[in-house]
Design a protein around this motif. Sequence first.
Motif, PDB file in Angstrom:
ATOM      1  N   GLY A 117       0.790  -1.227   0.000  1.00 42.37           N
ATOM      2  CA  GLY A 117       0.000   0.000   0.000  1.00 42.37           C
ATOM      3  C   GLY A 117       0.822   1.275   0.000  1.00 42.37           C
ATOM      4  N   SER A 118       2.104   1.180   0.308  1.00 39.38           N
ATOM      5  CA  SER A 118       2.961   2.366   0.316  1.00 39.38           C
ATOM      6  C   SER A 118       3.452   2.733  -1.082  1.00 39.38           C
ATOM      7  CB  SER A 118       4.167   2.145   1.234  1.00 39.38           C
ATOM      8  OG  SER A 118       5.049   1.175   0.681  1.00 39.38           O
ATOM      9  N   LEU A 119       3.243   1.849  -2.055  1.00 39.58           N
ATOM     10  CA  LEU A 119       3.707   2.097  -3.420  1.00 39.58           C
ATOM     11  C   LEU A 119       2.690   2.945  -4.186  1.00 39.58           C
ATOM     12  CD1 LEU A 119       4.926  -1.513  -4.287  1.00 39.58           C
ATOM     13  CD2 LEU A 119       6.323   0.417  -3.530  1.00 39.58           C
ATOM     14  N   PRO A 120       3.154   3.849  -5.043  1.00 35.84           N
ATOM     15  CA  PRO A 120       2.214   4.612  -5.879  1.00 35.84           C
ATOM     16  C   PRO A 120       1.483   3.683  -6.854  1.00 35.84           C
ATOM     17  CG  PRO A 120       4.509   5.254  -6.334  1.00 35.84           C
ATOM     18  CD  PRO A 120       4.546   4.223  -5.257  1.00 35.84           C
ATOM     19  N   ASP A 121       0.338   4.128  -7.330  1.00 38.26           N
ATOM     20  CA  ASP A 121      -0.499   3.303  -8.214  1.00 38.26           C
ATOM     21  C   ASP A 121       0.249   2.817  -9.451  1.00 38.26           C
ATOM     22  OD1 ASP A 121      -2.574   3.580  -6.475  1.00 38.26           O
ATOM     23  OD2 ASP A 121      -3.594   5.145  -7.608  1.00 38.26           O
ATOM     24  N   ASP A 122       1.057   3.689 -10.069  1.00 34.88           N
ATOM     25  CA  ASP A 122       1.760   3.275 -11.285  1.00 34.88           C
ATOM     26  C   ASP A 122       2.791   2.186 -10.990  1.00 34.88           C
ATOM     27  OD1 ASP A 122       3.290   5.184  -9.887  1.00 34.88           O
ATOM     28  OD2 ASP A 122       4.351   5.807 -11.710  1.00 34.88           O
ATOM     29  N   ARG A 123       3.407   2.239  -9.806  1.00 34.77           N
ATOM     30  CA  ARG A 123       4.369   1.201  -9.413  1.00 34.77           C
ATOM     31  C   ARG A 123       3.647  -0.125  -9.152  1.00 34.77           C
ATOM     32  NH1 ARG A 123       8.327  -1.786  -9.354  1.00 34.77           N
ATOM     33  NH2 ARG A 123       9.916  -1.764  -7.753  1.00 34.77           N
ATOM     34  N   GLN A 124       2.468  -0.058  -8.544  1.00 39.97           N
ATOM     35  CA  GLN A 124       1.676  -1.268  -8.321  1.00 39.97           C
ATOM     36  C   GLN A 124       1.269  -1.897  -9.650  1.00 39.97           C
ATOM     37  OE1 GLN A 124      -1.646  -0.366  -5.756  1.00 39.97           O
ATOM     38  NE2 GLN A 124      -0.355  -0.047  -3.956  1.00 39.97           N
ATOM     39  N   LEU A 125       0.842  -1.068 -10.605  1.00 41.83           N
ATOM     40  CA  LEU A 125       0.462  -1.576 -11.929  1.00 41.83           C
ATOM     41  C   LEU A 125       1.651  -2.216 -12.635  1.00 41.83           C
ATOM     42  CD1 LEU A 125      -1.931   1.267 -13.132  1.00 41.83           C
ATOM     43  CD2 LEU A 125      -2.555  -1.086 -12.513  1.00 41.83           C
ATOM     44  N   ASP A 126       2.820  -1.592 -12.497  1.00 39.81           N
ATOM     45  CA  ASP A 126       4.039  -2.136 -13.080  1.00 39.81           C
ATOM     46  C   ASP A 126       4.345  -3.520 -12.490  1.00 39.81           C
ATOM     47  OD1 ASP A 126       6.554  -2.111 -14.558  1.00 39.81           O
ATOM     48  OD2 ASP A 126       7.526  -1.709 -12.624  1.00 39.81           O
ATOM     49  N   LEU A 127       4.184  -3.655 -11.180  1.00 42.33           N
ATOM     50  CA  LEU A 127       4.428  -4.948 -10.523  1.00 42.33           C
ATOM     51  C   LEU A 127       3.405  -5.989 -10.961  1.00 42.33           C
ATOM     52  CD1 LEU A 127       5.432  -3.730  -6.975  1.00 42.33           C
ATOM     53  CD2 LEU A 127       6.821  -5.141  -8.479  1.00 42.33           C
ATOM     54  N   LEU A 128       2.145  -5.583 -11.088  1.00 42.77           N
ATOM     55  CA  LEU A 128       1.118  -6.509 -11.565  1.00 42.77           C
ATOM     56  C   LEU A 128       1.448  -7.010 -12.964  1.00 42.77           C
ATOM     57  CD1 LEU A 128      -2.116  -4.772 -10.252  1.00 42.77           C
ATOM     58  CD2 LEU A 128      -1.290  -7.037  -9.608  1.00 42.77           C
ATOM     59  N   ASP A 129       1.971  -6.101 -13.800  1.00 44.38           N
ATOM     60  CA  ASP A 129       2.368  -6.476 -15.158  1.00 44.38           C
ATOM     61  C   ASP A 129       3.545  -7.455 -15.131  1.00 44.38           C
ATOM     62  OD1 ASP A 129       2.219  -6.243 -18.034  1.00 44.38           O
ATOM     63  OD2 ASP A 129       4.081  -5.071 -17.897  1.00 44.38           O
ATOM     64  N   LYS A 130       4.518  -7.197 -14.263  1.00 44.65           N
ATOM     65  CA  LYS A 130       5.701  -8.061 -14.170  1.00 44.65           C
ATOM     66  C   LYS A 130       5.378  -9.447 -13.617  1.00 44.65           C
ATOM     67  CE  LYS A 130       9.243  -4.520 -13.707  1.00 44.65           C
ATOM     68  NZ  LYS A 130      10.241  -3.907 -12.832  1.00 44.65           N
ATOM     69  N   HIS A 131       4.365  -9.521 -12.753  1.00 43.02           N
ATOM     70  CA  HIS A 131       4.029 -10.797 -12.119  1.00 43.02           C
ATOM     71  C   HIS A 131       2.915 -11.552 -12.838  1.00 43.02           C
ATOM     72  CE1 HIS A 131       6.496 -10.820  -8.447  1.00 43.02           C
ATOM     73  NE2 HIS A 131       6.471  -9.504  -8.588  1.00 43.02           N
ATOM     74  N   GLY A 132       2.241 -10.895 -13.755  1.00 38.54           N
ATOM     75  CA  GLY A 132       1.137 -11.555 -14.448  1.00 38.54           C
ATOM     76  C   GLY A 132      -0.118 -11.535 -13.599  1.00 38.54           C
ATOM     77  N   THR A 133      -0.035 -12.084 -12.407  1.00 39.16           N
ATOM     78  CA  THR A 133      -1.156 -12.056 -11.469  1.00 39.16           C
ATOM     79  C   THR A 133      -0.614 -12.128 -10.044  1.00 39.16           C
ATOM     80  OG1 THR A 133      -3.198 -13.116 -10.751  1.00 39.16           O
ATOM     81  CG2 THR A 133      -1.465 -14.567 -11.552  1.00 39.16           C
ATOM     82  N   LEU A 134      -1.333 -11.503  -9.154  1.00 42.66           N
ATOM     83  CA  LEU A 134      -1.025 -11.622  -7.731  1.00 42.66           C
ATOM     84  C   LEU A 134      -2.265 -12.160  -7.010  1.00 42.66           C
ATOM     85  CD1 LEU A 134       1.092  -8.382  -7.101  1.00 42.66           C
ATOM     86  CD2 LEU A 134       1.891 -10.739  -7.283  1.00 42.66           C
ATOM     87  N   GLU A 135      -2.931 -13.082  -7.692  1.00 41.09           N
ATOM     88  CA  GLU A 135      -4.142 -13.675  -7.134  1.00 41.09           C
ATOM     89  C   GLU A 135      -3.823 -14.396  -5.831  1.00 41.09           C
ATOM     90  OE1 GLU A 135      -7.517 -16.970  -8.295  1.00 41.09           O
ATOM     91  OE2 GLU A 135      -6.239 -16.177  -9.875  1.00 41.09           O
ATOM     92  N   GLY A 136      -4.681 -14.188  -4.846  1.00 42.10           N
ATOM     93  CA  GLY A 136      -4.500 -14.808  -3.536  1.00 42.10           C
ATOM     94  C   GLY A 136      -3.745 -13.943  -2.559  1.00 42.10           C
ATOM     95  N   PHE A 137      -3.056 -12.914  -3.070  1.00 35.97           N
ATOM     96  CA  PHE A 137      -2.351 -11.972  -2.205  1.00 35.97           C
ATOM     97  C   PHE A 137      -3.259 -10.787  -1.882  1.00 35.97           C
ATOM     98  CE2 PHE A 137       1.373 -13.920  -4.377  1.00 35.97           C
ATOM     99  CZ  PHE A 137       2.092 -14.318  -3.262  1.00 35.97           C
ATOM    100  N   GLN A 138      -2.941 -10.057  -0.818  1.00 38.84           N
ATOM    101  CA  GLN A 138      -3.722  -8.891  -0.404  1.00 38.84           C
ATOM    102  C   GLN A 138      -3.252  -7.655  -1.181  1.00 38.84           C
ATOM    103  OE1 GLN A 138      -6.321  -7.029   0.442  1.00 38.84           O
ATOM    104  NE2 GLN A 138      -6.488  -8.381   2.217  1.00 38.84           N
ATOM    105  N   THR A 139      -3.997  -7.287  -2.213  1.00 40.44           N
ATOM    106  CA  THR A 139      -3.653  -6.102  -3.005  1.00 40.44           C
ATOM    107  C   THR A 139      -4.701  -5.007  -2.856  1.00 40.44           C
ATOM    108  OG1 THR A 139      -4.718  -7.062  -4.948  1.00 40.44           O
ATOM    109  CG2 THR A 139      -2.330  -7.398  -4.720  1.00 40.44           C
ATOM    110  N   GLU A 140      -5.776  -5.278  -2.115  1.00 42.30           N
ATOM    111  CA  GLU A 140      -6.870  -4.312  -1.982  1.00 42.30           C
ATOM    112  C   GLU A 140      -6.708  -3.398  -0.773  1.00 42.30           C
ATOM    113  OE1 GLU A 140      -9.191  -4.125  -4.402  1.00 42.30           O
ATOM    114  OE2 GLU A 140      -8.031  -5.710  -5.365  1.00 42.30           O
TER     115      GLU A 140
END
Length: 195
Positions: A117-140
């Motif tokens: 949650g400390s990461l800016p939105d664009d950094r979170q989107l970048d990580l989601l792109d790099k990981h493909g999915t973070l299903e099952g993890f707390q991203t909300e």
Amino acid sequence: MESLFSAYVLLIGIILFMVLIAWLGLKLTVKTKYPLSPYSQMPLRHANTLRYTTFFIVKKYLKQMEDLDNREFDLNRAALCRETGRIFPNVVNWRGKIYVDWTFLQKRMAGTWVSWGSLPDDRQLDLLDKHGTLEGFQTESSSENPLPQEYEAEYNLIKPGPLYVNLENDVVMGWKVIPETEVEVLVVKRPIIHI
């Protein structure tokens, strides 16, 4: 000479009896300090005290997800937070004593860990792109404070638990709920390498 020996034996017996009484008194009056969960600040218990069915579901899950970063661990050497259901591996020593503090993240995998949650939105989107999915993890719902140990109390009991990001290599590590249970384990996920 024989009476002197008998007196020494009697004296040693009395001293040993007094030491035993003092030790029992100390054990009965001094309150045992139980190790506390880093999240709930409530006493931890041994993970091998899980219900029989839950214990084997956890073991099966650990075996199925096992890879280089997520090795199966011995539940006899793990502790469980009663309130959150989070299992801390390799924290019980050979005498059965539990020791957990915030270094558990570094012990699980070394890195510069910050809260998702400390990461800016664009950094979170970048990580989601790099990981493909973070299903099952707390991203909300995640703390905006970057230091894992300085989270806000409202994030204590959210399931699954917090997700952390290693700023050095974009590896994520977070709590995942084991299906069919209320128990969580800390899982490491590396970014997908695109060739």
